[in-house]
Write a protein that holds these residues in place. Structure first.
Motif, PDB file in Angstrom:
ATOM      1  N   ALA A   1      34.193  45.560  33.567  1.00 52.72           N
ATOM      2  CA  ALA A   1      33.583  45.940  34.844  1.00 52.72           C
ATOM      3  C   ALA A   1      34.133  47.293  35.309  1.00 52.72           C
ATOM      4  O   ALA A   1      34.877  47.391  36.288  1.00 52.72           O
TER       5      ALA A   1
ATOM      6  N   ASP B   1      40.471  32.958  42.325  1.00 51.90           N
ATOM      7  CA  ASP B   1      40.329  34.030  43.327  1.00 51.90           C
ATOM      8  C   ASP B   1      38.888  34.556  43.418  1.00 51.90           C
ATOM      9  O   ASP B   1      38.545  35.234  44.375  1.00 51.90           O
ATOM     10  N   GLN B   2      38.056  34.264  42.438  1.00 50.70           N
ATOM     11  CA  GLN B   2      36.682  34.794  42.449  1.00 50.70           C
ATOM     12  C   GLN B   2      35.656  33.802  43.007  1.00 50.70           C
ATOM     13  O   GLN B   2      34.460  34.080  43.024  1.00 50.70           O
TER      14      GLN B   2
ATOM     15  N   LYS C   1      49.531  35.338  44.034  1.00 46.22           N
ATOM     16  CA  LYS C   1      48.839  35.395  42.740  1.00 46.22           C
ATOM     17  C   LYS C   1      49.513  36.427  41.820  1.00 46.22           C
ATOM     18  O   LYS C   1      49.912  37.499  42.280  1.00 46.22           O
TER      19      LYS C   1
ATOM     20  N   ALA D   1      33.180  38.965  33.683  1.00 46.34           N
ATOM     21  CA  ALA D   1      33.602  40.367  33.547  1.00 46.34           C
ATOM     22  C   ALA D   1      35.038  40.515  34.018  1.00 46.34           C
ATOM     23  O   ALA D   1      35.553  39.675  34.755  1.00 46.34           O
TER      24      ALA D   1
ATOM     25  N   GLY E   1      45.859  26.550  35.297  1.00 44.77           N
ATOM     26  CA  GLY E   1      45.969  28.005  35.168  1.00 44.77           C
ATOM     27  C   GLY E   1      44.875  28.784  35.872  1.00 44.77           C
ATOM     28  O   GLY E   1      44.697  29.968  35.613  1.00 44.77           O
TER      29      GLY E   1
ATOM     30  N   ARG F   1      44.956  29.659  38.779  1.00 50.42           N
ATOM     31  CA  ARG F   1      45.660  30.595  39.665  1.00 50.42           C
ATOM     32  C   ARG F   1      47.102  30.704  39.189  1.00 50.42           C
ATOM     33  O   ARG F   1      47.974  29.942  39.627  1.00 50.42           O
ATOM     34  N   VAL F   2      47.329  31.605  38.248  1.00 50.72           N
ATOM     35  CA  VAL F   2      48.686  31.824  37.755  1.00 50.72           C
ATOM     36  C   VAL F   2      49.410  32.666  38.798  1.00 50.72           C
ATOM     37  O   VAL F   2      48.878  33.662  39.285  1.00 50.72           O
TER      38      VAL F   2
ATOM     39  N   GLY G   1      43.719  32.359  33.146  1.00 46.95           N
ATOM     40  CA  GLY G   1      42.703  31.984  34.134  1.00 46.95           C
ATOM     41  C   GLY G   1      41.285  32.255  33.676  1.00 46.95           C
ATOM     42  O   GLY G   1      40.356  31.549  34.056  1.00 46.95           O
TER      43      GLY G   1
ATOM     44  N   LEU H   1      28.185  34.249  31.811  1.00 44.82           N
ATOM     45  CA  LEU H   1      28.544  35.662  32.006  1.00 44.82           C
ATOM     46  C   LEU H   1      29.873  35.749  32.748  1.00 44.82           C
ATOM     47  O   LEU H   1      30.128  34.963  33.658  1.00 44.82           O
TER      48      LEU H   1
ATOM     49  N   VAL I   1      35.801  32.052  35.666  1.00 45.98           N
ATOM     50  CA  VAL I   1      36.667  32.953  36.444  1.00 45.98           C
ATOM     51  C   VAL I   1      37.908  32.194  36.909  1.00 45.98           C
ATOM     52  O   VAL I   1      37.949  30.967  36.847  1.00 45.98           O
TER      53      VAL I   1
HETATM   54  P1  TYM Z   1      39.634  40.817  37.704  1.00 39.25           P
HETATM   55  O1  TYM Z   1      39.452  41.984  36.802  1.00 39.25           O
HETATM   56  O2  TYM Z   1      40.531  40.976  38.891  1.00 39.25           O
HETATM   57  O3  TYM Z   1      40.163  39.563  36.899  1.00 39.25           O
HETATM   58  C1  TYM Z   1      39.515  39.105  35.736  1.00 39.25           C
HETATM   59  C2  TYM Z   1      39.559  37.593  35.687  1.00 39.25           C
HETATM   60  O4  TYM Z   1      40.922  37.118  35.725  1.00 39.25           O
HETATM   61  C3  TYM Z   1      41.051  36.140  36.760  1.00 39.25           C
HETATM   62  N1  TYM Z   1      42.408  36.231  37.314  1.00 39.25           N
HETATM   63  C4  TYM Z   1      43.273  35.211  37.366  1.00 39.25           C
HETATM   64  N2  TYM Z   1      43.173  33.942  36.982  1.00 39.25           N
HETATM   65  C5  TYM Z   1      44.253  33.139  37.165  1.00 39.25           C
HETATM   66  N3  TYM Z   1      45.412  33.573  37.716  1.00 39.25           N
HETATM   67  C6  TYM Z   1      45.568  34.851  38.131  1.00 39.25           C
HETATM   68  N4  TYM Z   1      46.720  35.268  38.661  1.00 39.25           N
HETATM   69  C7  TYM Z   1      44.458  35.746  37.955  1.00 39.25           C
HETATM   70  N5  TYM Z   1      44.255  37.059  38.237  1.00 39.25           N
HETATM   71  C8  TYM Z   1      42.997  37.332  37.837  1.00 39.25           C
HETATM   72  C9  TYM Z   1      39.983  36.505  37.780  1.00 39.25           C
HETATM   73  O5  TYM Z   1      39.641  35.405  38.573  1.00 39.25           O
HETATM   74  C10 TYM Z   1      38.845  36.956  36.893  1.00 39.25           C
HETATM   75  O6  TYM Z   1      38.114  35.842  36.441  1.00 39.25           O
HETATM   76  N6  TYM Z   1      35.464  40.989  40.355  1.00 39.25           N
HETATM   77  C11 TYM Z   1      36.037  40.524  39.107  1.00 39.25           C
HETATM   78  C12 TYM Z   1      35.362  41.119  37.872  1.00 39.25           C
HETATM   79  C13 TYM Z   1      33.891  40.917  37.819  1.00 39.25           C
HETATM   80  C14 TYM Z   1      33.218  39.694  37.564  1.00 39.25           C
HETATM   81  C15 TYM Z   1      31.826  40.023  37.560  1.00 39.25           C
HETATM   82  C16 TYM Z   1      33.647  38.393  37.315  1.00 39.25           C
HETATM   83  C17 TYM Z   1      32.949  41.886  37.976  1.00 39.25           C
HETATM   84  N7  TYM Z   1      31.697  41.342  37.816  1.00 39.25           N
HETATM   85  C18 TYM Z   1      30.878  39.031  37.348  1.00 39.25           C
HETATM   86  C19 TYM Z   1      32.692  37.413  37.081  1.00 39.25           C
HETATM   87  C20 TYM Z   1      31.313  37.750  37.107  1.00 39.25           C
HETATM   88  C21 TYM Z   1      37.484  40.942  39.084  1.00 39.25           C
HETATM   89  O7  TYM Z   1      37.887  41.850  39.742  1.00 39.25           O
HETATM   90  O8  TYM Z   1      38.217  40.267  38.174  1.00 39.25           O
END
Ligand code: TYM
Length: 342
Positions: free
Chosen positions: A45, A152-153, A198, A12, A186, A188-189, A26, A10, A149
């Motif tokens: 989400a 950052d998550q 980030k 989002a 990737g 953390r781009v 990412g 899963l 993910v």
């Molecule tokens: P969100 O919407 O900020 O970002 C979505 C996904 O993109 C990844 N991400 C990155 N990866 C690499 N480099 C970056 N610069 C970068 N910016 C964002 C995030 O890590 C994410 O995987 N809270 C979450 C959304 C969410 C979620 C969930 C995720 C809600 N429910 C359940 C996993 C499971 C969020 O705000 O992602």
């Protein structure tokens, strides 16, 4: 031969604007890569998005666009469960229950809460604080084994796991303990302008990030103006954040490892390298962009897919919610539940 049940995945993404190249490399690319091997559920989400004030019209438009992006990256709505979080009422219900199994102290330690509180000091709402609990509900409802993910998550996933372990400790095995799936390249781009930050779509400087719908011209310009360093060798090394970031992006788009990239640009300068990275990104995004445009032209199809996804999600999540409520001790009645869409 007996067919083995696939493990569940899963993830989002918030519909707060077109995804960036960071979101794409990412997370989204891994979503697609995992969709053959695993039973996948992917959500827009939108409930999370309102922790920051949203314009109603924009939220609706961006939610639909994000849904189209998920189909455009190649996810198959028949095979994976693709849905909007707000269409599936079990998410908010389980989140409430899990709030009561989450300690104030552990939620206070979330670095994203601290960062977002600083960025939105005028609206530090309780939703922002309990945001990771809703995320835990998203994951635990589907008994997910893996959660793809970006880096950052990771802290939020650790919290989801702690909540699940605590709940299971009280009531027996109700939830599967989820593992983060974070890609090696990737995860953390970084920003193209401040490569120690980030890449984020909320950056005030649009040259700092690439949106997946940017035109080829915009993409090339952004890479050409990417901040690097005063050295001129394309090599991965400490203190070369800008070049390291471009190497990660190039590697993610071409499949080449760092040694191969260093060889390729041995006698060339940063200018040639930036052009090559830009071109690789343009090539990577072109088919996605073409599909997004086509899909947004067929709203009826998008709505059908969203409805199909929500119905499947309600069925699976409903089973977990029922089990959870029974364990806690709620008086359950035999009525048709989770039926908003039927
Ligand atoms: P969100 O919407 O900020 O970002 C979505 C996904 O993109 C990844 N991400 C990155 N990866 C690499 N480099 C970056 N610069 C970068 N910016 C964002 C995030 O890590 C994410 O995987 N809270 C979450 C959304 C969410 C979620 C969930 C995720 C809600 N429910 C359940 C996993 C499971 C969020 O705000 O992602």
């Amino acid at each position: 031969m007996e067919q083995q049940k696939k493990q569940r995945v899963l993830s989002a993404i918030q519909p707060t604007g077109m995804p960036t190249l960071g979101n794409y490399i990412g997370a989204l690319r891994n979503w697609k890569a995992m969709s053959d091997e695993y039973d996948c559920a992917y959500a827009v989400a939108d409930l999370h998005a309102i922790t920051i004030r949203q314009d109603p019209k924009e939220l609706r438009r961006q939610s639909m666009e994000m849904f189209a992006v998920l189909l455009a990256i190649g996810l198959d709505p028949e095979k994976s469960i693709i849905f909007l979080q707000s269409h599936v009422n079990t998410h908010a219900q389980l989140a409430w229950l899990l709030n009561c199994y989450t300690q104030f102290g552990e939620a206070s330690r979330m670095t994203q809460f601290k960062d977002k509180s600083r960025a939105h000091a005028e609206n530090i709402n309780v939703g922002l604080f309990t945001y990771p609990v809703l995320m835990a509900a998203d994951i635990l409802l589907y008994q997910a084994h893996y959660v793809p993910v970006g880096a950052d998550q990771k802290q939020h996933l650790e919290l989801a796991r702690d909540i699940a372990e605590r709940f299971n400790g009280v009531y027996g095995k109700v939830f599967t303990l989820p593992e983060p799936f974070i890609g090696t390249v990737g995860a953390r781009v970084m920003s193209l302008q401040e490569p120690n930050q980030k890449m984020s779509k909320s950056d005030a400087n649009p040259r700092a990030y690439v949106s997946i719908m940017d035109t080829p011209d915009q993409i090339m310009k952004k890479f050409k103006s990417a901040v690097t360093d005063s050295d001129s060798n394309v090599r991965y090394a400490q203190g070369k954040d800008g070049i390291n970031n471009l190497m990660c992006i190039y590697s993610a788009c071409t499949g080449k490892d760092f040694a191969a990239i260093e060889r390729e640009f041995e006698c060339k300068g940063y200018g040639d390298f930036k052009t090559a990275v830009g071109e690789a990104v343009v090539d990577e995004l072109r088919p996605v962009q073409e599909r997004v445009i086509k899909l947004l032209d067929d709203k009826a199809y998008l709505e059908d897919c969203a409805k199909m996804g929500a119905q499947k999600a309600l069925r699976i999540g409903g089973r977990t919610l029922d089990k959870c409520m029974k364990k806690i001790g709620f008086w359950q009645m035999r009525v048709q539940k989770y039926s908003r869409l039927t």
